[in-house]
Design a protein around this motif. Structure first.
Motif, PDB file in Angstrom:
ATOM      1  N   ASP A  49     -25.061  25.854  46.842  1.00  0.00           N
ATOM      2  CA  ASP A  49     -25.507  26.886  47.770  1.00  0.00           C
ATOM      3  C   ASP A  49     -26.462  27.798  47.014  1.00  0.00           C
ATOM      4  O   ASP A  49     -26.064  28.460  46.060  1.00  0.00           O
ATOM      5  N   VAL A  50     -27.710  27.811  47.412  1.00  0.00           N
ATOM      6  CA  VAL A  50     -28.712  28.632  46.726  1.00  0.00           C
ATOM      7  C   VAL A  50     -29.587  29.356  47.729  1.00  0.00           C
ATOM      8  O   VAL A  50     -29.755  28.914  48.861  1.00  0.00           O
ATOM      9  N   THR A  51     -30.140  30.454  47.280  1.00  0.00           N
ATOM     10  CA  THR A  51     -31.122  31.175  48.075  1.00  0.00           C
ATOM     11  C   THR A  51     -32.513  30.710  47.673  1.00  0.00           C
ATOM     12  O   THR A  51     -32.686  30.002  46.671  1.00  0.00           O
ATOM     13  N   ALA A  56     -36.138  28.995  43.329  1.00  0.00           N
ATOM     14  CA  ALA A  56     -37.383  29.174  42.584  1.00  0.00           C
ATOM     15  C   ALA A  56     -37.101  29.421  41.104  1.00  0.00           C
ATOM     16  O   ALA A  56     -37.769  28.865  40.234  1.00  0.00           O
ATOM     17  N   GLU A  57     -36.087  30.233  40.840  1.00  0.00           N
ATOM     18  CA  GLU A  57     -35.744  30.552  39.467  1.00  0.00           C
ATOM     19  C   GLU A  57     -35.188  29.339  38.715  1.00  0.00           C
ATOM     20  O   GLU A  57     -35.576  29.059  37.585  1.00  0.00           O
ATOM     21  N   ILE A  58     -34.286  28.605  39.344  1.00  0.00           N
ATOM     22  CA  ILE A  58     -33.639  27.452  38.716  1.00  0.00           C
ATOM     23  C   ILE A  58     -34.663  26.381  38.344  1.00  0.00           C
ATOM     24  O   ILE A  58     -34.612  25.797  37.264  1.00  0.00           O
ATOM     25  N   PHE A  59     -35.620  26.128  39.239  1.00  0.00           N
ATOM     26  CA  PHE A  59     -36.595  25.062  39.007  1.00  0.00           C
ATOM     27  C   PHE A  59     -37.909  25.571  38.430  1.00  0.00           C
ATOM     28  O   PHE A  59     -38.860  24.811  38.277  1.00  0.00           O
ATOM     29  N   ASN A  60     -37.956  26.870  38.122  1.00  0.00           N
ATOM     30  CA  ASN A  60     -39.149  27.476  37.550  1.00  0.00           C
ATOM     31  C   ASN A  60     -40.389  27.178  38.399  1.00  0.00           C
ATOM     32  O   ASN A  60     -41.421  26.725  37.893  1.00  0.00           O
ATOM     33  N   ILE A  61     -40.235  27.392  39.710  1.00  0.00           N
ATOM     34  CA  ILE A  61     -41.336  27.218  40.649  1.00  0.00           C
ATOM     35  C   ILE A  61     -41.526  28.525  41.409  1.00  0.00           C
ATOM     36  O   ILE A  61     -40.648  29.389  41.388  1.00  0.00           O
ATOM     37  N   SER A  62     -42.639  28.666  42.058  1.00  0.00           N
ATOM     38  CA  SER A  62     -42.897  29.892  42.794  1.00  0.00           C
ATOM     39  C   SER A  62     -42.127  29.898  44.113  1.00  0.00           C
ATOM     40  O   SER A  62     -41.839  28.842  44.683  1.00  0.00           O
ATOM     41  N   GLN A  63     -41.798  31.096  44.577  1.00  0.00           N
ATOM     42  CA  GLN A  63     -41.157  31.219  45.879  1.00  0.00           C
ATOM     43  C   GLN A  63     -42.108  30.735  46.974  1.00  0.00           C
ATOM     44  O   GLN A  63     -41.658  30.239  47.999  1.00  0.00           O
ATOM     45  N   SER A  64     -43.403  30.836  46.728  1.00  0.00           N
ATOM     46  CA  SER A  64     -44.365  30.370  47.737  1.00  0.00           C
ATOM     47  C   SER A  64     -44.270  28.850  47.907  1.00  0.00           C
ATOM     48  O   SER A  64     -44.461  28.341  49.004  1.00  0.00           O
ATOM     49  N   LYS A  65     -43.954  28.117  46.844  1.00  0.00           N
ATOM     50  CA  LYS A  65     -43.758  26.667  46.963  1.00  0.00           C
ATOM     51  C   LYS A  65     -42.520  26.383  47.816  1.00  0.00           C
ATOM     52  O   LYS A  65     -42.538  25.509  48.670  1.00  0.00           O
ATOM     53  N   VAL A  66     -41.449  27.147  47.581  1.00  0.00           N
ATOM     54  CA  VAL A  66     -40.232  26.990  48.384  1.00  0.00           C
ATOM     55  C   VAL A  66     -40.549  27.317  49.844  1.00  0.00           C
ATOM     56  O   VAL A  66     -40.164  26.579  50.754  1.00  0.00           O
ATOM     57  N   ARG A  67     -41.296  28.400  50.075  1.00  0.00           N
ATOM     58  CA  ARG A  67     -41.676  28.778  51.445  1.00  0.00           C
ATOM     59  C   ARG A  67     -42.546  27.699  52.097  1.00  0.00           C
ATOM     60  O   ARG A  67     -42.433  27.435  53.290  1.00  0.00           O
ATOM     61  N   LYS A  83     -33.375  34.328  58.680  1.00  0.00           N
ATOM     62  CA  LYS A  83     -34.762  33.928  58.870  1.00  0.00           C
ATOM     63  C   LYS A  83     -35.635  34.527  57.775  1.00  0.00           C
ATOM     64  O   LYS A  83     -35.389  35.620  57.312  1.00  0.00           O
ATOM     65  N   MET A  84     -36.649  33.803  57.396  1.00  0.00           N
ATOM     66  CA  MET A  84     -37.573  34.318  56.397  1.00  0.00           C
ATOM     67  C   MET A  84     -38.371  35.466  56.999  1.00  0.00           C
ATOM     68  O   MET A  84     -38.701  35.443  58.177  1.00  0.00           O
ATOM     69  N   VAL A  85     -38.674  36.435  56.183  1.00  0.00           N
ATOM     70  CA  VAL A  85     -39.488  37.545  56.638  1.00  0.00           C
ATOM     71  C   VAL A  85     -40.865  37.025  57.042  1.00  0.00           C
ATOM     72  O   VAL A  85     -41.455  36.209  56.350  1.00  0.00           O
ATOM     73  N   ASN A  86     -41.330  37.452  58.174  1.00  0.00           N
ATOM     74  CA  ASN A  86     -42.665  37.094  58.683  1.00  0.00           C
ATOM     75  C   ASN A  86     -42.832  35.620  59.029  1.00  0.00           C
ATOM     76  O   ASN A  86     -43.948  35.148  59.145  1.00  0.00           O
ATOM     77  N   THR A  87     -41.746  34.867  59.157  1.00  0.00           N
ATOM     78  CA  THR A  87     -41.867  33.480  59.581  1.00  0.00           C
ATOM     79  C   THR A  87     -41.518  33.428  61.056  1.00  0.00           C
ATOM     80  O   THR A  87     -40.380  33.632  61.445  1.00  0.00           O
ATOM     81  N   ARG A  88     -42.536  33.176  61.848  1.00  0.00           N
ATOM     82  CA  ARG A  88     -42.364  33.189  63.296  1.00  0.00           C
ATOM     83  C   ARG A  88     -42.965  31.932  63.896  1.00  0.00           C
ATOM     84  O   ARG A  88     -43.872  31.331  63.341  1.00  0.00           O
ATOM     85  N   CYS A  89     -42.444  31.566  65.045  1.00  0.00           N
ATOM     86  CA  CYS A  89     -42.956  30.422  65.789  1.00  0.00           C
ATOM     87  C   CYS A  89     -44.429  30.671  66.103  1.00  0.00           C
ATOM     88  O   CYS A  89     -44.790  31.739  66.602  1.00  0.00           O
ATOM     89  N   GLN A  90     -45.262  29.691  65.815  1.00  0.00           N
ATOM     90  CA  GLN A  90     -46.698  29.842  66.070  1.00  0.00           C
ATOM     91  C   GLN A  90     -47.025  29.821  67.555  1.00  0.00           C
ATOM     92  O   GLN A  90     -48.084  30.272  67.959  1.00  0.00           O
ATOM     93  N   ARG A  91     -46.107  29.331  68.373  1.00  0.00           N
ATOM     94  CA  ARG A  91     -46.363  29.225  69.807  1.00  0.00           C
ATOM     95  C   ARG A  91     -45.855  30.447  70.572  1.00  0.00           C
ATOM     96  O   ARG A  91     -46.570  31.019  71.368  1.00  0.00           O
TER      97      ARG A  91
END
Length: 138
Positions: A49-51, A56-67, A83-91
């Motif tokens: 269970d990870v956030t 991002a920290e565990i795999f040394n990758i950017s949060q933007s890659k996860v997003r 829900k992710m901040v600012n992630t909304r249905c495009q429709r």
């Protein structure tokens, strides 16, 4: 210049065979390298269970890659409350946990085909990630 000399400054990706410069340090091309990384992340998510931040920290990758993977619908938050901040249905604009469309709009766009995902089912999994099965892995 003969055929062999033409490719003497290149090596092949050990996964896909794509040509890369001979001095490229890795054995895989960037596309295959990303696929290998995602497979490692996917396996980790299946058993931990990870956030987004922890991943991002565990795999040394950017949060933007996860997003990016979330927007592509490859992984999502376990519960709809996270829900992710600012992630909304495009429709329609409602908050979403993955991809670019909410499930209602996705059904409309796909002609009312049913969507199914593997549910983690735990209420205490707030802010946790999960891997979305694509039918092949079931």
């Amino acid at each position: 210049m003969n055929h062999k000399d033409q490719y003497s400054n290149y090596k092949s990706c050990s996964m896909c065979g794509r040509l890369m410069p001979i001095d490229y340090e890795k054995d895989f091309c960037p596309a295959c390298e990303d696929d290998v990384l995602f497979k490692e992340v996917r396996e980790y998510i299946r058993s931990h269970d990870v956030t987004e931040f922890e991943l991002a920290e565990i795999f040394n990758i950017s949060q933007s890659k996860v997003r990016k993977w979330i927007k592509e619908g490859r992984i999502e938050y376990v519960t709809a409350e996270n829900k992710m901040v600012n992630t909304r249905c495009q429709r329609c604009g409602v908050p979403i946990t993955f991809g670019t469309l909410c499930s209602d709009c996705m059904r409309v766009m796909n002609g009312s085909k049913e969507m199914s995902f593997i549910s983690a089912g735990k209420k205490q999994d707030r802010n946790r990630m999960r891997f979305l099965m694509d039918g092949e892995d079931e």
